[in-house]
Each structure stands twice: as structure tokens, then as C-alpha cells.
Design an enzyme around this catalytic site. Sequence first.
Site, PDB file in Angstrom:
ATOM      1  N   CYS A   1       0.821  -1.218   0.000  1.00 32.67           N
ATOM      2  CA  CYS A   1       0.000   0.000   0.000  1.00 32.67           C
ATOM      3  C   CYS A   1       0.850   1.262   0.000  1.00 32.67           C
ATOM      4  O   CYS A   1       0.320   2.358  -0.195  1.00 32.67           O
ATOM      5  CB  CYS A   1      -0.947   0.001   1.194  1.00 32.67           C
ATOM      6  SG  CYS A   1      -2.311  -1.147   0.984  1.00 32.67           S
TER       7      CYS A   1
ATOM      8  N   HIS B   1      -2.759   7.341   3.854  1.00 33.29           N
ATOM      9  CA  HIS B   1      -3.239   6.153   3.147  1.00 33.29           C
ATOM     10  C   HIS B   1      -4.600   5.763   3.727  1.00 33.29           C
ATOM     11  O   HIS B   1      -4.824   5.856   4.936  1.00 33.29           O
ATOM     12  CB  HIS B   1      -2.227   5.010   3.316  1.00 33.29           C
ATOM     13  CG  HIS B   1      -2.729   3.705   2.786  1.00 33.29           C
ATOM     14  ND1 HIS B   1      -3.224   3.565   1.504  1.00 33.29           N
ATOM     15  CD2 HIS B   1      -2.832   2.473   3.365  1.00 33.29           C
ATOM     16  CE1 HIS B   1      -3.591   2.311   1.326  1.00 33.29           C
ATOM     17  NE2 HIS B   1      -3.378   1.623   2.426  1.00 33.29           N
TER      18      HIS B   1
ATOM     19  N   ASN C   1     -10.091   0.790   0.390  1.00 33.09           N
ATOM     20  CA  ASN C   1      -8.631   0.834   0.234  1.00 33.09           C
ATOM     21  C   ASN C   1      -8.281   0.427  -1.199  1.00 33.09           C
ATOM     22  O   ASN C   1      -8.365  -0.748  -1.548  1.00 33.09           O
ATOM     23  CB  ASN C   1      -7.986  -0.105   1.254  1.00 33.09           C
ATOM     24  CG  ASN C   1      -6.469  -0.118   1.176  1.00 33.09           C
ATOM     25  OD1 ASN C   1      -5.887   0.464   0.267  1.00 33.09           O
ATOM     26  ND2 ASN C   1      -5.837  -0.799   2.108  1.00 33.09           N
TER      27      ASN C   1
HETATM   28  O1  UT7 Z   1      -3.435  -1.108   3.644  1.00 36.51           O
HETATM   29  C1  UT7 Z   1      -2.605  -2.147   4.090  1.00 36.51           C
HETATM   30  C2  UT7 Z   1      -2.633  -2.195   5.528  1.00 36.51           C
HETATM   31  N1  UT7 Z   1      -3.853  -2.832   6.003  1.00 36.51           N
HETATM   32  C3  UT7 Z   1      -4.451  -2.297   7.063  1.00 36.51           C
HETATM   33  O2  UT7 Z   1      -4.072  -1.250   7.526  1.00 36.51           O
HETATM   34  C4  UT7 Z   1      -5.571  -3.085   7.720  1.00 36.51           C
HETATM   35  C5  UT7 Z   1      -5.332  -3.112   9.207  1.00 36.51           C
HETATM   36  N2  UT7 Z   1      -6.305  -3.895   9.954  1.00 36.51           N
HETATM   37  C6  UT7 Z   1      -7.598  -3.520  10.079  1.00 36.51           C
HETATM   38  O3  UT7 Z   1      -8.037  -2.564   9.460  1.00 36.51           O
HETATM   39  C7  UT7 Z   1      -8.483  -4.293  11.017  1.00 36.51           C
HETATM   40  O4  UT7 Z   1      -7.691  -5.133  11.822  1.00 36.51           O
HETATM   41  C8  UT7 Z   1      -9.590  -5.144  10.308  1.00 36.51           C
HETATM   42  C9  UT7 Z   1     -10.613  -4.226   9.675  1.00 36.51           C
HETATM   43  C10 UT7 Z   1      -8.970  -6.024   9.252  1.00 36.51           C
HETATM   44  C11 UT7 Z   1     -10.312  -6.027  11.332  1.00 36.51           C
HETATM   45  O5  UT7 Z   1     -10.848  -5.228  12.379  1.00 36.51           O
HETATM   46  P1  UT7 Z   1     -10.583  -5.604  13.907  1.00 36.51           P
HETATM   47  O6  UT7 Z   1     -11.327  -4.636  14.712  1.00 36.51           O
HETATM   48  O7  UT7 Z   1      -9.084  -5.667  14.081  1.00 36.51           O
HETATM   49  O8  UT7 Z   1     -11.263  -7.005  14.043  1.00 36.51           O
HETATM   50  P2  UT7 Z   1     -10.613  -8.410  14.460  1.00 36.51           P
HETATM   51  O9  UT7 Z   1      -9.785  -8.956  13.354  1.00 36.51           O
HETATM   52  O10 UT7 Z   1      -9.974  -8.278  15.810  1.00 36.51           O
HETATM   53  O11 UT7 Z   1     -11.893  -9.283  14.638  1.00 36.51           O
HETATM   54  C12 UT7 Z   1     -12.841  -9.019  15.691  1.00 36.51           C
HETATM   55  C13 UT7 Z   1     -14.053  -9.860  15.465  1.00 36.51           C
HETATM   56  C14 UT7 Z   1     -13.741 -11.342  15.171  1.00 36.51           C
HETATM   57  O12 UT7 Z   1     -14.765 -12.118  15.760  1.00 36.51           O
HETATM   58  P3  UT7 Z   1     -14.479 -12.898  17.141  1.00 36.51           P
HETATM   59  O13 UT7 Z   1     -13.308 -13.792  16.851  1.00 36.51           O
HETATM   60  O14 UT7 Z   1     -14.158 -11.824  18.145  1.00 36.51           O
HETATM   61  O15 UT7 Z   1     -15.757 -13.597  17.386  1.00 36.51           O
HETATM   62  C15 UT7 Z   1     -13.875 -11.416  13.680  1.00 36.51           C
HETATM   63  O16 UT7 Z   1     -14.247 -12.701  13.234  1.00 36.51           O
HETATM   64  O17 UT7 Z   1     -14.747  -9.364  14.326  1.00 36.51           O
HETATM   65  C16 UT7 Z   1     -15.000 -10.440  13.433  1.00 36.51           C
HETATM   66  N3  UT7 Z   1     -15.042  -9.908  12.084  1.00 36.51           N
HETATM   67  C17 UT7 Z   1     -16.190  -9.494  11.516  1.00 36.51           C
HETATM   68  N4  UT7 Z   1     -17.455  -9.448  11.966  1.00 36.51           N
HETATM   69  C18 UT7 Z   1     -18.384  -8.946  11.139  1.00 36.51           C
HETATM   70  C19 UT7 Z   1     -14.011  -9.754  11.207  1.00 36.51           C
HETATM   71  N5  UT7 Z   1     -14.482  -9.219  10.066  1.00 36.51           N
HETATM   72  C20 UT7 Z   1     -15.822  -9.059  10.229  1.00 36.51           C
HETATM   73  C21 UT7 Z   1     -16.855  -8.565   9.417  1.00 36.51           C
HETATM   74  N6  UT7 Z   1     -18.122  -8.534   9.916  1.00 36.51           N
HETATM   75  N7  UT7 Z   1     -16.619  -8.101   8.157  1.00 36.51           N
END
Ligand code: UT7
Length: 341
Positions: free
Chosen positions: A116, A256, A286
Site C-alpha cells: 500500500c 493512506h 482501500n
Molecule cells: O493497507 C494495508 C494495511 N492494512 C491495514 O491497515 C488493515 C489493518 N487492519 C484492520 O483494518 C483491522 O484489523 C480489520 C478491519 C482487518 C479487522 O478489524 P478488527 O477490529 O481488528 O477485528 P478483528 O480482526 O480483531 O476481529 C474481531 C471480530 C472477530 O470475531 P471474534 O473472533 O471476536 O468472534 C472477527 O471474526 O470481528 C470479526 N469480524 C467481523 N465481523 C463482522 C471480522 N471481520 C468481520 C466482518 N463482519 N466483516
Amino acid sequence: MSQIRAAITGVGGYLPEYILTNEEISKMVDTTDEWIMSHIGVKERHILKDPEKATSDMAVEAVKNLFAKTNTRPDEVDMLLWCGVTPDMAFPSTANIISDKVGVTNAFGYDINAGCSSFLYALVTASKFVESGSHKKVVVVGADKMSTIVDYTDRSTCPIFGDGAGAVLLEPSTNQTGIIDSMMKVDGAGRKHLFQAAGGSLLPPSFNTILKKQHYIYQEGQPVFKAAVSKMSDTTVAMMQKHNLTAENLAWFVPHQANMRIIEACARRMNFPVEKTMVNIRRYGNTTAATLPLCLWDYEKQLRPGDNLLLATFGAGFTWGAVYLQWAYNGEKIGHDLPNT
Ligand code: UT7
């Protein structure tokens, strides 16, 4: 003789027609508009649906838009860089394909992939050619057809990304406008958290790589999120301190667009108002290498000569960095109006 700087003298952009909404994504995976908006900040993203069209086709539209706005003839361009993570093919370079399609025939060019952070890496690289005096009109185009590497059964990645392209023209400036400083970094130890495993020499395409979904983006969200906030804000704060930049004398922060919460956290750490932060993640998601030029494209109408801009990025690698520049022209009449969303 006054110092030559590389100034952005025009911006072009392109977004494919099809809009993939959170409602449609909610029918594909177990998610909701509320979760996507509160955790990522994306409402919709553009997708290039035509299977016969590639990244270069979007880049071509952005470059044509740039040429029309800056009255540039393709044969005047002496360098063209494409940057991104979704080249049309392994080789020849996507820069070569774009150059051919837009009629850039008196130039040299190549591809830059820094996840990115690709656009800032390419912008800094191109600026060195302009500063040296060897190149006078350089096109940097960031474009990605992310939909070709997104797994639309994976709810943790599919709401994030969109397709798009943005391009800038760099020209020599001797009136102090242009790129003033850059701080670009890489830490390959971060590569285990964000990658596309297959398709290269390590894991060439095979029946197995397809079965294991190794041609799609793999991302561990949390470590990437944490590193994005700390690395991006550390670098922007260092740049602000080095050049005595403050919330008052800095016109715009251009981050970004990966996650609205990352953008807000960085602005907070910089003690910088979100109102002066360029944001278009809500409408585009993104778009990887296209996010920064598309921000400049969307906000061009509000940019004035002498405005101080701080661009920042973070991506796979890990790669990150910041660029401090002074805007070179009045974008009031050239920029486009944004929809009321
Ligand atoms: O550009 C390149 C660099 N990339 C980035 O900067 C991305 C950086 N990361 C992020 O933006 C975030 O970490 C994400 C958007 C990818 C994920 O958000 P998060 O708040 O970190 O969620 P998480 O991965 O900790 O997941 C929390 C919960 C999980 O459920 P459990 O295990 O707590 O039951 C996931 O399964 O949210 C769940 N989850 C969702 N639920 C509903 C993950 N994606 C979704 C979804 N809808 N789309």
C-alpha cells in the site's frame, strides 16, 4: 542557481463504474453495514467488473484524465512509473503496457511494488529524476484491481478493498514548491502478516495453490493495524518536528486510506484536526496504490499554491513513510465537485 524541486503539477483519477455496497457484501459474507462502518469506515467501493479489463486499463483512464487537465502531449513525457500490487502480468512491466496504450513513446519507465506504500515509494523515486535535472515530465500512476486478489468469502478482508487509479505529473520547480523532504522505511520482518502467497517463484500457480486459496490476500488484521498506527504516526510526527509543522501551518494531512480508525488515530497522535485530513475511504475503500493520488484528485479544488501537505502511508512489507511537500498550483477551477454523501 536555485534548487530544483519536483512539483506535482496535475492530478488525474479514474474509478470503475460498478459500486459494491455494504448491503451487497452482507449477502456474500456474514457481516453488516454497521460492523463495516464502525470497524473500517467503508460504505462502498468501485469494482472493475469487465473480466477483459486489467489494472492498466484503469491506469490509462487516469493518465488520459491527467494529460487532458494539464495539456500534456504523451510524447513530451520522459518517464512513466506504474506502482501497485496487481500488475497486468508478471512481465513485461505494467508501466510498459500503460505507456503503449497512452502513446508515451519517448520515455523510460518501470514498476514499483511496495504494498500500500507503492505510491509514495514511486513518487519519491520519480522526484529524484526531476531534482537531478535529467527528467522534465514524469508520470507516476498508482492503480490496482484489488478485486482480482480479494477472497469474497473472507469477511475479514473483502469489505476493505476497492479498485481504482490515480496519476500525478511531476515537473521541475524553482519557486520552492514541490517535494521538500521524505522519510521512507521498510521492515521485512512484517511480511508474515500481510501477503499474497502464490503466483511467484516460491509458489508458482498450481492446482494446490488454487485449492488452498493462496492467490488471495492473507492478512492478520490486528498486528497490521497496530503497526500502521505506530509507524505512520511516528514518521509523520518526526517530519512535523523536523520542519516545525503544526496544526496551523500544515494545510492538509493526506494519509493512506486503509481504515478510518487508523486515520483518526494518526491524526490524534499528530495533534492534527480530522477536518484538515483528506478522507475518501467511505466511497472508495482501500484502493492500495491509488489511495493517495485519488485523495489529491478529490481535494484538488481546495488546494492552493504554497499549501503545506504531509502525505503518509503504510503497507505490506512492512513499508511506510511520509512526504512533506508544498503544493504548486491553484486547483480551484481544475478540481472536480464531490457528490454529497
Ligand atoms: O493497507 C494495508 C494495511 N492494512 C491495514 O491497515 C488493515 C489493518 N487492519 C484492520 O483494518 C483491522 O484489523 C480489520 C478491519 C482487518 C479487522 O478489524 P478488527 O477490529 O481488528 O477485528 P478483528 O480482526 O480483531 O476481529 C474481531 C471480530 C472477530 O470475531 P471474534 O473472533 O471476536 O468472534 C472477527 O471474526 O470481528 C470479526 N469480524 C467481523 N465481523 C463482522 C471480522 N471481520 C468481520 C466482518 N463482519 N466483516
